[in-house]
Design a protein around this motif. Sequence first.
Motif, PDB file in Angstrom:
ATOM      1  N   TYR A  20       0.923  -1.074  -0.226  1.00  0.00           N
ATOM      2  CA  TYR A  20       0.042  -0.022  -0.002  1.00  0.00           C
ATOM      3  C   TYR A  20       1.526   1.561  -0.239  1.00  0.00           C
ATOM      4  CZ  TYR A  20      -3.557  -3.042   0.860  1.00  0.00           C
ATOM      5  OH  TYR A  20      -5.227  -3.617   0.795  1.00  0.00           O
ATOM      6  N   SER A  21       0.145   2.383  -0.828  1.00  0.00           N
ATOM      7  CA  SER A  21       1.144   3.274  -0.714  1.00  0.00           C
ATOM      8  C   SER A  21       0.203   4.841  -0.322  1.00  0.00           C
ATOM      9  CB  SER A  21       2.175   4.078  -2.040  1.00  0.00           C
ATOM     10  OG  SER A  21       1.508   3.387  -3.248  1.00  0.00           O
ATOM     11  N   CYS A  22       0.509   6.010  -0.891  1.00  0.00           N
ATOM     12  CA  CYS A  22      -0.506   7.402  -0.706  1.00  0.00           C
ATOM     13  C   CYS A  22      -0.116   8.255  -0.984  1.00  0.00           C
ATOM     14  CB  CYS A  22      -1.523   7.337   0.654  1.00  0.00           C
ATOM     15  SG  CYS A  22      -0.514   7.764   2.217  1.00  0.00           S
ATOM     16  N   GLN A  23      -0.916   8.668  -1.625  1.00  0.00           N
ATOM     17  CA  GLN A  23      -0.189  10.326  -2.135  1.00  0.00           C
ATOM     18  C   GLN A  23      -1.045  11.493  -2.025  1.00  0.00           C
ATOM     19  OE1 GLN A  23      -1.153  11.573  -6.371  1.00  0.00           O
ATOM     20  NE2 GLN A  23       0.589  11.875  -7.052  1.00  0.00           N
ATOM     21  N   VAL A  24      -0.002  12.560  -0.860  1.00  0.00           N
ATOM     22  CA  VAL A  24      -0.707  13.381  -0.313  1.00  0.00           C
ATOM     23  C   VAL A  24      -0.559  14.959  -1.441  1.00  0.00           C
ATOM     24  CG1 VAL A  24      -1.183  14.985   1.970  1.00  0.00           C
ATOM     25  CG2 VAL A  24      -0.108  12.298   1.564  1.00  0.00           C
ATOM     26  N   THR A  25      -1.564  15.309  -0.926  1.00  0.00           N
ATOM     27  CA  THR A  25      -1.582  16.665  -2.263  1.00  0.00           C
ATOM     28  C   THR A  25      -2.504  17.707  -1.745  1.00  0.00           C
ATOM     29  OG1 THR A  25      -2.673  15.329  -4.030  1.00  0.00           O
ATOM     30  CG2 THR A  25      -2.548  17.516  -4.288  1.00  0.00           C
ATOM     31  N   ASN A  26      -1.633  18.626  -1.731  1.00  0.00           N
ATOM     32  CA  ASN A  26      -2.268  20.159  -1.362  1.00  0.00           C
ATOM     33  C   ASN A  26      -1.966  21.711  -2.154  1.00  0.00           C
ATOM     34  OD1 ASN A  26       0.797  21.310  -1.217  1.00  0.00           O
ATOM     35  ND2 ASN A  26       1.283  21.279   0.906  1.00  0.00           N
ATOM     36  N   SER A  27      -2.375  22.196  -2.378  1.00  0.00           N
ATOM     37  CA  SER A  27      -1.864  23.599  -3.860  1.00  0.00           C
ATOM     38  C   SER A  27      -0.858  23.960  -3.607  1.00  0.00           C
ATOM     39  CB  SER A  27      -2.882  24.855  -2.333  1.00  0.00           C
ATOM     40  OG  SER A  27      -2.067  25.121  -1.726  1.00  0.00           O
ATOM     41  N   GLN A  28       0.361  23.251  -2.831  1.00  0.00           N
ATOM     42  CA  GLN A  28       1.436  23.564  -3.262  1.00  0.00           C
ATOM     43  C   GLN A  28       2.086  22.321  -4.240  1.00  0.00           C
ATOM     44  OE1 GLN A  28       2.769  26.375  -2.944  1.00  0.00           O
ATOM     45  NE2 GLN A  28       0.717  27.483  -2.293  1.00  0.00           N
TER      46      GLN A  28
END
Length: 554
Positions: A248-256
């Motif tokens: 399992y992996s995850c990608q975290v996204t914000n406005s930058q």
Amino acid sequence: PSVTSSGEQTEGQRSTLECSTPYFCPGGDTALRWEGYDPQVSEVSSHVQLDTSGVSHQVTLTSSFTWKDHSKKLLCVVSDGPKRASTEVVLRVRHAPKDTQVSLSPSSGNIGVGDTVTLSCEVGSSHPPVSGYHWYKDGVAVGTERVLALPGVRREDHGRYHCEAQNALGTGVSPPVTLRVFSAEISASPAAEVLEGTATTLSCDVPGREGHPEELTYTWFKNSAWLKEGPAHTLLFPAVAAGDAGYYSCQVTNSQGSDTAQAISLSVTYPPRIPTLTLFQETQGGRLVIVRCTVDSHPPATLTIDHDGAVLATSGAQVTLGQRLGVTASRNSLRLEIRDAGPRDSGKYGCTASNVHGNASATKVLVARAAGLRIQPSAEVTEGTAVTLTCVGTGDTEEEPLYTWYRNGRRLQESSFPTLEFPSVRGDDAGAFQCQVRSRNSSDTSETVPLRVLYPPRQPVLSSFLQSQGGHLGIIQCSVESDPESNLTLRRGDDAIACTQGCPQATSPRVHVIRSYNSLKVEIRDVVVEDEGIYVCQAGNSQGRASATVDFKA
């Protein structure tokens, strides 16, 4: 005017500055005064001397100066109507470092692991100059230079930083600045290896997630395939199943921007399922029995094979093997070979699989044949080969047994010899063979074993006739005996009329071809005189060729 002072001023202490002239005009417009001071914290007094010792006019300024007055200019002014003259005084206020701030670079965008970051301690004012700096991260000292350099940022560098600047009068402390390291990481609770059915949570975190100034989006992947996306930073398994295991992996996204966490392996342990137990007795020879057991489990199971309750083999601690036994073990698989098998090996065979989480078992019954049939040199031979069929008994009887041979279910012969020999085998000798072993107290029949004899085509059988009903219909039929199957070709002169394999369709609409195994049938409708002549049927296979002719008359 002339000015006298005590030199440098100190913040918070009262200082006195005197402005004077050596003259005074009582009845004129001459005035002496201070300009540029703060009247709310200052006092001004004037003194005039007129006596035989001298004449003077003095204005005294008493004030309490702050660090903001440092380098400020005061004027002592003497004026007479529109005329004026002045003397300038530059204040030198001693104070501790003021307006201390932390400057973070880069100041925008996400800061990721491995990036270079600098934190600078900026001081708005200090007199005397700053003599030393101290850096603190979450209250712990981390540096003593004006600039704190982090050439390769780690997740652990995330935190609140402040600096202190010192001089002889005191210390200036900056407000804290948060260094946010945007780095995703997955953790598993209660562990990355759990028992099937356990409530399990995978969490995808960036340092300081709860205090992050903006909402984050989380995209989850399993074995590199998209799973889900949304504001939830956790992946919940109320009762984890074996099928949930994976990377399992995850990608975290914000406005930058975004960051992808390194994959974590979720391992699900479970007890053995029901084992798969297979029993096989070799047909050719009949004296070898193979018992194979496989199972699905995690961690791998220890497998045990028993015969009527007696352990024969295990994949764990080795047991003493009999001379007739051979064992091969691999992950969740155990194979047992029993040589010289006979009736004594009949019975119930069991396989038990066990690991730390449980066990499971399966059973099957084997009826072992006492007799077996072996063909030498092979069960498939060419015509003319010397072939020997051997009836293999148990070898347990003391008396001499009788051997009875069968082909295609019909009895061939009976003797005390265990062999049936064909010094030069022919195609007619092929068939399904069995042997029976008889002694005074027992009798057993082997399984059926086929013997195939490869031989070239015999002389083809070629026939022709003419039907008159409903018009003239000529039929030419060719059949042959051979093994393997022959390719049949019907020719008239140099022309191929038809064949069973690999030739084009008949060109004449009057010709109809029917093909079957080792047989070719040609129907000629509306026969005419031109159809008469000598027809040749050629037969060929890998063993040889043969042909026959017929004279067809209309």
